[in-house]
Design a protein around this motif. Structure first.
Motif, PDB file in Angstrom:
ATOM      1  N   VAL A  89       0.836  -1.205   0.000  1.00 52.57           N
ATOM      2  CA  VAL A  89       0.000   0.000   0.000  1.00 52.57           C
ATOM      3  C   VAL A  89       0.871   1.254   0.000  1.00 52.57           C
ATOM      4  O   VAL A  89       2.051   1.212   0.356  1.00 52.57           O
ATOM      5  CB  VAL A  89      -0.934   0.072   1.252  1.00 52.57           C
ATOM      6  CG1 VAL A  89      -2.055  -0.934   1.167  1.00 52.57           C
ATOM      7  CG2 VAL A  89      -0.147  -0.086   2.548  1.00 52.57           C
ATOM      8  N   ILE A  90       0.230   2.354  -0.419  1.00 46.83           N
ATOM      9  CA  ILE A  90       0.827   3.688  -0.313  1.00 46.83           C
ATOM     10  C   ILE A  90       0.170   4.366   0.887  1.00 46.83           C
ATOM     11  O   ILE A  90      -1.058   4.297   1.036  1.00 46.83           O
ATOM     12  CB  ILE A  90       0.535   4.527  -1.573  1.00 46.83           C
ATOM     13  CG1 ILE A  90       1.224   3.932  -2.801  1.00 46.83           C
ATOM     14  CG2 ILE A  90       0.954   5.982  -1.386  1.00 46.83           C
ATOM     15  CD1 ILE A  90       0.807   4.597  -4.109  1.00 46.83           C
ATOM     16  N   TYR A  91       0.979   5.013   1.720  1.00 49.55           N
ATOM     17  CA  TYR A  91       0.429   5.800   2.833  1.00 49.55           C
ATOM     18  C   TYR A  91      -0.191   7.052   2.229  1.00 49.55           C
ATOM     19  O   TYR A  91       0.504   7.836   1.578  1.00 49.55           O
ATOM     20  CB  TYR A  91       1.558   6.163   3.804  1.00 49.55           C
ATOM     21  CG  TYR A  91       1.112   6.953   5.016  1.00 49.55           C
ATOM     22  CD1 TYR A  91       0.863   6.310   6.229  1.00 49.55           C
ATOM     23  CD2 TYR A  91       0.960   8.336   4.961  1.00 49.55           C
ATOM     24  CE1 TYR A  91       0.457   7.027   7.346  1.00 49.55           C
ATOM     25  CE2 TYR A  91       0.556   9.059   6.070  1.00 49.55           C
ATOM     26  CZ  TYR A  91       0.305   8.398   7.256  1.00 49.55           C
ATOM     27  OH  TYR A  91      -0.100   9.110   8.357  1.00 49.55           O
ATOM     28  N   GLU A  92      -1.505   7.227   2.410  1.00 47.94           N
ATOM     29  CA  GLU A  92      -2.193   8.359   1.787  1.00 47.94           C
ATOM     30  C   GLU A  92      -2.180   9.610   2.667  1.00 47.94           C
ATOM     31  O   GLU A  92      -1.797  10.672   2.220  1.00 47.94           O
ATOM     32  CB  GLU A  92      -3.660   7.976   1.491  1.00 47.94           C
ATOM     33  CG  GLU A  92      -3.820   7.169   0.218  1.00 47.94           C
ATOM     34  CD  GLU A  92      -3.651   8.013  -1.039  1.00 47.94           C
ATOM     35  OE1 GLU A  92      -4.109   9.167  -1.060  1.00 47.94           O
ATOM     36  OE2 GLU A  92      -3.046   7.506  -1.998  1.00 47.94           O
ATOM     37  N   ALA A  93      -2.616   9.456   3.937  1.00 40.85           N
ATOM     38  CA  ALA A  93      -2.676  10.633   4.820  1.00 40.85           C
ATOM     39  C   ALA A  93      -3.077  10.203   6.224  1.00 40.85           C
ATOM     40  O   ALA A  93      -3.735   9.186   6.403  1.00 40.85           O
ATOM     41  CB  ALA A  93      -3.708  11.632   4.301  1.00 40.85           C
ATOM     42  N   PRO A  94      -2.674  11.006   7.217  1.00 44.07           N
ATOM     43  CA  PRO A  94      -3.178  10.733   8.566  1.00 44.07           C
ATOM     44  C   PRO A  94      -4.656  11.139   8.611  1.00 44.07           C
ATOM     45  O   PRO A  94      -5.044  12.099   7.940  1.00 44.07           O
ATOM     46  CB  PRO A  94      -2.324  11.641   9.461  1.00 44.07           C
ATOM     47  CG  PRO A  94      -1.808  12.718   8.569  1.00 44.07           C
ATOM     48  CD  PRO A  94      -1.786  12.176   7.171  1.00 44.07           C
ATOM     49  N   THR A  95      -5.475  10.423   9.367  1.00 43.17           N
ATOM     50  CA  THR A  95      -6.900  10.782   9.430  1.00 43.17           C
ATOM     51  C   THR A  95      -7.126  11.957  10.376  1.00 43.17           C
ATOM     52  O   THR A  95      -8.029  12.747  10.178  1.00 43.17           O
ATOM     53  CB  THR A  95      -7.754   9.580   9.890  1.00 43.17           C
ATOM     54  OG1 THR A  95      -7.109   8.987  11.005  1.00 43.17           O
ATOM     55  CG2 THR A  95      -7.900   8.550   8.801  1.00 43.17           C
ATOM     56  N   ASP A  96      -6.287  12.062  11.393  1.00 44.80           N
ATOM     57  CA  ASP A  96      -6.418  13.175  12.343  1.00 44.80           C
ATOM     58  C   ASP A  96      -5.620  14.358  11.815  1.00 44.80           C
ATOM     59  O   ASP A  96      -4.396  14.355  11.806  1.00 44.80           O
ATOM     60  CB  ASP A  96      -5.882  12.736  13.717  1.00 44.80           C
ATOM     61  CG  ASP A  96      -5.936  13.868  14.737  1.00 44.80           C
ATOM     62  OD1 ASP A  96      -6.392  14.980  14.391  1.00 44.80           O
ATOM     63  OD2 ASP A  96      -5.509  13.628  15.893  1.00 44.80           O
ATOM     64  N   LYS A  97      -6.343  15.375  11.371  1.00 47.56           N
ATOM     65  CA  LYS A  97      -5.680  16.538  10.776  1.00 47.56           C
ATOM     66  C   LYS A  97      -4.890  17.344  11.816  1.00 47.56           C
ATOM     67  O   LYS A  97      -4.126  18.232  11.472  1.00 47.56           O
ATOM     68  CB  LYS A  97      -6.709  17.441  10.079  1.00 47.56           C
ATOM     69  CG  LYS A  97      -7.390  16.761   8.899  1.00 47.56           C
ATOM     70  CD  LYS A  97      -6.457  16.620   7.694  1.00 47.56           C
ATOM     71  CE  LYS A  97      -7.035  15.790   6.590  1.00 47.56           C
ATOM     72  NZ  LYS A  97      -6.547  14.415   6.484  1.00 47.56           N
ATOM     73  N   ASN A  98      -5.110  17.050  13.102  1.00 37.86           N
ATOM     74  CA  ASN A  98      -4.396  17.777  14.156  1.00 37.86           C
ATOM     75  C   ASN A  98      -3.236  16.981  14.748  1.00 37.86           C
ATOM     76  O   ASN A  98      -2.595  17.432  15.692  1.00 37.86           O
ATOM     77  CB  ASN A  98      -5.355  18.185  15.275  1.00 37.86           C
ATOM     78  CG  ASN A  98      -6.352  19.229  14.793  1.00 37.86           C
ATOM     79  OD1 ASN A  98      -5.968  20.176  14.114  1.00 37.86           O
ATOM     80  ND2 ASN A  98      -7.619  19.041  15.102  1.00 37.86           N
ATOM     81  N   ALA A  99      -2.974  15.792  14.193  1.00 33.58           N
ATOM     82  CA  ALA A  99      -1.881  14.967  14.732  1.00 33.58           C
ATOM     83  C   ALA A  99      -0.552  15.695  14.564  1.00 33.58           C
ATOM     84  O   ALA A  99      -0.269  16.257  13.501  1.00 33.58           O
ATOM     85  CB  ALA A  99      -1.845  13.629  14.005  1.00 33.58           C
ATOM     86  N   THR A 100       0.254  15.704  15.616  1.00 33.63           N
ATOM     87  CA  THR A 100       1.552  16.381  15.535  1.00 33.63           C
ATOM     88  C   THR A 100       2.683  15.393  15.280  1.00 33.63           C
ATOM     89  O   THR A 100       3.684  15.728  14.661  1.00 33.63           O
ATOM     90  CB  THR A 100       1.850  17.159  16.834  1.00 33.63           C
ATOM     91  OG1 THR A 100       1.749  16.262  17.928  1.00 33.63           O
ATOM     92  CG2 THR A 100       0.877  18.312  17.017  1.00 33.63           C
ATOM     93  N   THR A 101       2.514  14.158  15.779  1.00 36.09           N
ATOM     94  CA  THR A 101       3.545  13.134  15.607  1.00 36.09           C
ATOM     95  C   THR A 101       2.979  12.040  14.715  1.00 36.09           C
ATOM     96  O   THR A 101       1.922  11.490  15.011  1.00 36.09           O
ATOM     97  CB  THR A 101       3.921  12.530  16.975  1.00 36.09           C
ATOM     98  OG1 THR A 101       4.406  13.595  17.800  1.00 36.09           O
ATOM     99  CG2 THR A 101       5.008  11.476  16.840  1.00 36.09           C
ATOM    100  N   VAL A 102       3.661  11.761  13.625  1.00 35.30           N
ATOM    101  CA  VAL A 102       3.164  10.748  12.692  1.00 35.30           C
ATOM    102  C   VAL A 102       4.216   9.661  12.506  1.00 35.30           C
ATOM    103  O   VAL A 102       5.389   9.949  12.262  1.00 35.30           O
ATOM    104  CB  VAL A 102       2.811  11.374  11.325  1.00 35.30           C
ATOM    105  CG1 VAL A 102       2.449  10.301  10.312  1.00 35.30           C
ATOM    106  CG2 VAL A 102       1.655  12.362  11.474  1.00 35.30           C
ATOM    107  N   VAL A 103       3.775   8.412  12.663  1.00 37.62           N
ATOM    108  CA  VAL A 103       4.644   7.273  12.392  1.00 37.62           C
ATOM    109  C   VAL A 103       4.051   6.535  11.192  1.00 37.62           C
ATOM    110  O   VAL A 103       2.904   6.090  11.238  1.00 37.62           O
ATOM    111  CB  VAL A 103       4.742   6.328  13.612  1.00 37.62           C
ATOM    112  CG1 VAL A 103       5.574   5.099  13.261  1.00 37.62           C
ATOM    113  CG2 VAL A 103       5.345   7.065  14.809  1.00 37.62           C
ATOM    114  N   ILE A 104       4.831   6.445  10.125  1.00 36.48           N
ATOM    115  CA  ILE A 104       4.394   5.681   8.959  1.00 36.48           C
ATOM    116  C   ILE A 104       4.930   4.270   9.180  1.00 36.48           C
ATOM    117  O   ILE A 104       6.151   4.075   9.195  1.00 36.48           O
ATOM    118  CB  ILE A 104       4.935   6.317   7.672  1.00 36.48           C
ATOM    119  CG1 ILE A 104       4.298   7.702   7.505  1.00 36.48           C
ATOM    120  CG2 ILE A 104       4.647   5.430   6.460  1.00 36.48           C
ATOM    121  CD1 ILE A 104       4.998   8.609   6.550  1.00 36.48           C
ATOM    122  N   PRO A 105       4.060   3.295   9.390  1.00 41.04           N
ATOM    123  CA  PRO A 105       4.549   1.973   9.783  1.00 41.04           C
ATOM    124  C   PRO A 105       5.211   1.228   8.627  1.00 41.04           C
ATOM    125  O   PRO A 105       5.012   1.570   7.455  1.00 41.04           O
ATOM    126  CB  PRO A 105       3.278   1.260  10.246  1.00 41.04           C
ATOM    127  CG  PRO A 105       2.177   1.898   9.474  1.00 41.04           C
ATOM    128  CD  PRO A 105       2.591   3.324   9.236  1.00 41.04           C
TER     129      PRO A 105
END
Length: 224
Positions: free
Chosen positions: A33-49
């Motif tokens: 899969v391709i990582y499209e986007a975080p669902t929480d638009k307010n997330a400050t820390t993102v981990v792409i697994p």
């Protein structure tokens, strides 16, 4: 029970609801899969697994969409999983508050201009497979303090770290660099108080190369 397989191109949401993905390959034994986007638009820390399991199918996350974080002013830290092989210069465009980027061990190049003038970026860790740092990739990152150039890096583009005036420590793990493979002014306008850690066996070759590419003659060079 038979799980209906999603179609290639279909958008799916991770079971924890944190992100959306686009299916690029799928079979009974897994997919990509391709990582499209975080669902929480307010997330400050993102981990792409590295992998994501949805409906009992485990997918490798191999890429990040061009628009995944475009214009995202909330994100401050991103960690890229080890199965991602690439991202584009557009992926983080406009993420002006990004402070920490941890590039996973699958990514092979940092695109030209990818983080140019990211005024809040303080820390960059490059994964073990990064071979190329594109021109202007980090130029003008005035808060960048810690840079580690990974062991596979064989090419650093012109002005890639130009004007990074606050770097405290530059650690070079690669032994593959030569004067021809480091672009002009790659380290221009970096501070004279910077500490540069150089692989012991490349000490004399790297010393002259780095100064030629803009490292200040007063910078502290150390063998690592």
């Amino acid at each position: 029970t038979d799980t209906k397989l999603p179609a290639v191109g279909e958008k799916i949401t991770s079971e924890d609801g944190s992100a959306t993905y686009q299916v690029t390959e799928v079979g009974e034994n897994g997919g990509t899969v391709i990582y499209e986007a975080p669902t929480d638009k307010n997330a400050t820390t993102v981990v792409i697994p590295a992998t994501v399991t949805i409906n009992n199918i485990t997918y490798k996350v191999t890429a990040i969409s061009d628009t995944a974080f475009a214009g995202n002013k909330k994100i401050t830290s991103v960690t890229i999983g080890d199965n991602v092989t690439e991202f584009s210069a557009k992926t983080f465009k406009g993420c002006t508050n990004l402070k920490i980027v941890d590039v996973g061990n699958g990514v092979t190049s940092i695109p030209a201009n990818a983080f140019k003038n990211f005024k809040n970026l303080t820390t960059v860790k490059m994964g073990t497979e990064v071979k190329t740092v594109g021109k202007n990739a980090f130029s003008g990152c005035k808060k960048l303090k810690t840079v580690t150039v990974g062991k596979s890096v064989a090419k650093i583009g012109a002005k890639s770290f130009y004007g990074c005036s606050k770097i405290k420590t530059l650690t070079i793990k690669s032994t593959k660099l030569t004067t021809k493979k480091v672009g002009s002014k790659a380290f221009g306008k970096t501070p004279n108080s910077m500490t540069v850690k150089i692989p012991k066996k490349k000490w004399s070759a790297y010393k002259s190369m780095l100064i030629k590419c803009g490292v200040n003659k007063k910078a502290k060079l150390k063998k690592s």
